[in-house]
Design a protein around this motif. Structure first.
Motif, mmCIF file in Angstrom:
data_model
loop_
_atom_site.group_PDB
_atom_site.id
_atom_site.type_symbol
_atom_site.label_atom_id
_atom_site.label_comp_id
_atom_site.label_asym_id
_atom_site.label_seq_id
_atom_site.Cartn_x
_atom_site.Cartn_y
_atom_site.Cartn_z
ATOM 1 N N ALA A 1 0.821 -1.215 0.000
ATOM 2 C CA ALA A 1 0.000 0.000 0.000
ATOM 3 C C ALA A 1 0.852 1.261 0.000
ATOM 4 O O ALA A 1 0.423 2.307 -0.489
ATOM 5 N N LYS A 2 2.041 1.176 0.560
ATOM 6 C CA LYS A 2 2.931 2.338 0.607
ATOM 7 C C LYS A 2 3.256 2.836 -0.804
ATOM 8 O O LYS A 2 3.371 4.044 -1.038
ATOM 9 N N SER A 3 3.431 1.921 -1.738
ATOM 10 C CA SER A 3 3.743 2.305 -3.112
ATOM 11 C C SER A 3 2.559 2.993 -3.779
ATOM 12 O O SER A 3 2.740 3.895 -4.602
ATOM 13 N N PHE A 4 1.342 2.597 -3.417
ATOM 14 C CA PHE A 4 0.149 3.278 -3.935
ATOM 15 C C PHE A 4 0.089 4.702 -3.394
ATOM 16 O O PHE A 4 -0.230 5.637 -4.120
ATOM 17 N N LEU A 5 0.388 4.859 -2.097
ATOM 18 C CA LEU A 5 0.366 6.198 -1.494
ATOM 19 C C LEU A 5 1.425 7.082 -2.140
ATOM 20 O O LEU A 5 1.197 8.273 -2.390
ATOM 21 N N GLU B 1 -10.099 7.199 9.186
ATOM 22 C CA GLU B 1 -8.888 7.494 8.427
ATOM 23 C C GLU B 1 -8.270 6.200 7.902
ATOM 24 O O GLU B 1 -8.023 5.270 8.665
ATOM 25 N N PRO B 2 -8.004 6.098 6.588
ATOM 26 C CA PRO B 2 -7.486 4.844 6.036
ATOM 27 C C PRO B 2 -6.072 4.526 6.496
ATOM 28 O O PRO B 2 -5.253 5.420 6.728
ATOM 29 N N MET B 3 -5.797 3.256 6.593
ATOM 30 C CA MET B 3 -4.482 2.764 6.987
ATOM 31 C C MET B 3 -3.612 2.702 5.727
ATOM 32 O O MET B 3 -3.398 1.649 5.140
ATOM 33 N N VAL B 4 -3.086 3.869 5.343
ATOM 34 C CA VAL B 4 -2.367 3.972 4.071
ATOM 35 C C VAL B 4 -1.032 3.241 4.091
ATOM 36 O O VAL B 4 -0.463 2.965 3.031
ATOM 37 N N LEU B 5 -0.550 2.899 5.264
ATOM 38 C CA LEU B 5 0.733 2.215 5.354
ATOM 39 C C LEU B 5 0.632 0.718 5.096
ATOM 40 O O LEU B 5 1.645 0.031 4.967
ATOM 41 N N GLY B 6 -0.599 0.177 5.014
ATOM 42 C CA GLY B 6 -0.688 -1.258 4.786
ATOM 43 C C GLY B 6 -2.076 -1.840 4.776
ATOM 44 O O GLY B 6 -2.231 -3.059 4.788
ATOM 45 N N GLY B 7 -3.118 -1.020 4.728
ATOM 46 C CA GLY B 7 -4.475 -1.516 4.869
ATOM 47 C C GLY B 7 -5.279 -1.599 3.599
ATOM 48 O O GLY B 7 -6.505 -1.655 3.631
ATOM 49 N N GLY C 1 17.600 -1.863 -2.084
ATOM 50 C CA GLY C 1 17.639 -0.414 -2.196
ATOM 51 C C GLY C 1 16.248 0.172 -2.044
ATOM 52 O O GLY C 1 15.243 -0.547 -2.084
ATOM 53 N N TYR C 2 16.190 1.504 -1.880
ATOM 54 C CA TYR C 2 14.894 2.139 -1.620
ATOM 55 C C TYR C 2 14.791 3.476 -2.320
ATOM 56 O O TYR C 2 15.760 4.242 -2.397
ATOM 57 N N GLY C 3 13.598 3.740 -2.855
ATOM 58 C CA GLY C 3 13.298 5.018 -3.481
ATOM 59 C C GLY C 3 12.206 5.739 -2.713
ATOM 60 O O GLY C 3 12.286 5.894 -1.500
ATOM 61 N N TYR C 4 11.179 6.164 -3.430
ATOM 62 C CA TYR C 4 10.020 6.779 -2.778
ATOM 63 C C TYR C 4 8.980 5.692 -2.526
ATOM 64 O O TYR C 4 8.030 5.524 -3.285
ATOM 65 N N GLN C 5 9.206 4.888 -1.477
ATOM 66 C CA GLN C 5 8.276 3.836 -1.074
ATOM 67 C C GLN C 5 8.244 2.670 -2.072
ATOM 68 O O GLN C 5 7.264 1.924 -2.133
ATOM 69 N N GLU D 1 14.608 -3.350 -12.820
ATOM 70 C CA GLU D 1 13.705 -4.051 -11.917
ATOM 71 C C GLU D 1 13.420 -3.182 -10.691
ATOM 72 O O GLU D 1 14.296 -2.472 -10.214
ATOM 73 N N PHE D 2 12.211 -3.273 -10.177
ATOM 74 C CA PHE D 2 11.850 -2.665 -8.902
ATOM 75 C C PHE D 2 10.590 -3.343 -8.412
ATOM 76 O O PHE D 2 9.954 -4.110 -9.148
ATOM 77 N N MET D 3 10.204 -3.073 -7.155
ATOM 78 C CA MET D 3 9.058 -3.811 -6.624
ATOM 79 C C MET D 3 8.419 -3.126 -5.423
ATOM 80 O O MET D 3 9.059 -2.363 -4.702
ATOM 81 N N ALA D 4 7.157 -3.439 -5.252
ATOM 82 C CA ALA D 4 6.435 -3.143 -4.020
ATOM 83 C C ALA D 4 6.454 -4.418 -3.190
ATOM 84 O O ALA D 4 6.296 -5.516 -3.727
#
Length: 401
Positions: free
Chosen positions: A128-132, A273-279, A335-339, A349-352
């Motif tokens: 869900a973090k990648s969607f946010l 409030e939605p649980m945008v970090l994983g819900g 590695g990490y980018g913007y979520q 390659e990259f992934m959520a």
């Protein structure tokens, strides 16, 4: 004396019954939370969170991104650290519930396991973090958030005095906020589990964010420490910047344009409030459609849904502490980018990634998207070896095409 005791016991029973009736929702949610990851329930639970917590719905529309079924055989096995592992064993050992493979617009493989089906709305956890992040990129493109170096407290004054006071939006996007947070799901008193009990017993995710403090060992912007609540703080900034709720903004700017074929829903706190970090919960093919959007640099159906530069920036680490590979004092090598995550030696390659084995894996070079949903209780063992195993399997699938 006996009658007095009986009357007292009767009164206590009555009080307990009344309290149970008043708080039956909270008690049910607490029970479900305590047993959410039980071995005999985890698979079913991960497909029916809407029966266990308050939720809000994102509605699909008639503009569905079609997928052309062209079945292809998966490779029989893959190599991991010199050992040959069969795809079947990998799927079984990681308690996989769904595997979807898409190349171009073609649905090459679709498999549902553990008694689950294609229309199960599966929990994303941290995917869900990648969607946010995508939604945040829309706000940046619209000029709602013109400077990522601005402090989150410029938008959310309630965070003044907390661990987020003066921390830049970019540092929060990159999980480099320097905020102390215990993410150990196995520790009952960890921050992430305290957060989960808010979902069960009621309370505000916003208030929880204000309770966190800075970690004296981690300087902001210099060390990547995975803090799930960072994503909730991004949601707070997004609400302040746009003047809209997360649900309104996501429905308008992303979900209605993604080509989703089914409704999705967010778990919420007791304030709504939605649980945008994983819900976030949706069918596996719609997770794949999100992967396709990012594979295609944010463009779909002739429209730029997410700005191309935001997609590039989101999947490109830009500091030493964010690069894939071994890093000082870091237990993980991704590695990490913007979520979004990057494996070691990424070649487009990259992934959520979500806890318990949720993946949207994108191989842009092969025009490929792989979604894996799981209920893997061993996901964190041996420094997240299950993630390395899955990356090896994804790459073997990619090479077979």
């Amino acid at each position: 004396m006996g009658k007095y005791i009986l009357r007292t016991l009767g009164s206590l029973v009555l009080v307990v019954v009344i309290l149970a009736l008043i708080y039956q929702t909270e008690l049910r949610q607490l029970y479900n939370t305590v047993h959410l990851f039980d071995t005999d329930r985890i698979v079913t639970n991960f497909s029916r969170l809407k029966d266990m917590a308050p939720t809000k719905v994102l509605f699909s529309n008639d503009s569905i991104r079609s997928l052309n079924p062209i079945p292809r055989q998966l490779p029989r096995s893959f190599m991991y650290k010199g050992e040959e592992i069969t795809i079947a064993k990998w799927l079984e050992d990681s308690n996989t519930t769904a595997l979807v493979v898409i190349q171009g617009e073609n649905l090459l493989h679709e498999q549902y396991l553990q008694g689950t089906g294609e229309f199960d709305q599966r929990i994303s956890w941290s995917m869900a973090k990648s969607f946010l992040s995508a939604l945040f990129g829309v706000a940046v493109a619209e000029g709602k958030v013109p400077d990522l170096n601005a402090a989150v407290t410029d938008y959310v004054p309630s965070l003044v005095g907390s661990g987020y006071d003066g921390i830049s939006i970019k540092n929060v996007l990159q999980m480099s906020s320097g905020v102390y947070f215990n993410e150990d799901y196995g520790d009952f008193n960890s921050d992430i589990n305290r957060f989960g009990r808010i979902m069960a017993l009621g309370g505000s995710f916003d208030d929880f964010a204000t309770s966190l403090t800075q970690d004296p060992l981690h300087e902001p912007g210099k060390f990547m420490h995975y803090v799930s609540i960072d994503t909730h703080v991004l949601g707070m900034v997004l609400r302040a910047a746009t003047g809209k709720t997360i649900m309104e903004y996501m429905q308008e700017k992303l979900w209605s344009k993604l080509g989703a074929e089914s409704d999705a829903y967010f778990i919420t706190d007791s304030t709504g409030e939605p649980m945008v970090l994983g819900g976030l919960n949706m069918i596996s093919r719609d997770y794949a459609r999100m992967g396709m959007l990012y594979r295609d640099f944010g463009q779909y159906n002739g429209k730029q849904i997410i700005e191309k530069q935001w997609v590039i920036d989101s999947t490109t680490p830009d500091a030493p502490h964010l690069m894939p590979g071994p890093r000082a004092n870091a237990s993980r090598t991704l590695g990490y980018g913007y979520q979004w995550w990057l494996p070691i030696n990424p070649d487009q390659e990259f992934m959520a990634v979500g806890i318990y084995g949720q993946f949207i894996f994108i191989d842009r070079k092969k025009d490929l998207v792989i979604v894996k949903n799981s209920a893997d209780r061993h996901f964190m063992e041996n420094n997240f070896q299950s993630t390395d195993l899955s990356i090896s399997a994804f790459r073997a699938i990619s090479e077979s095409l």
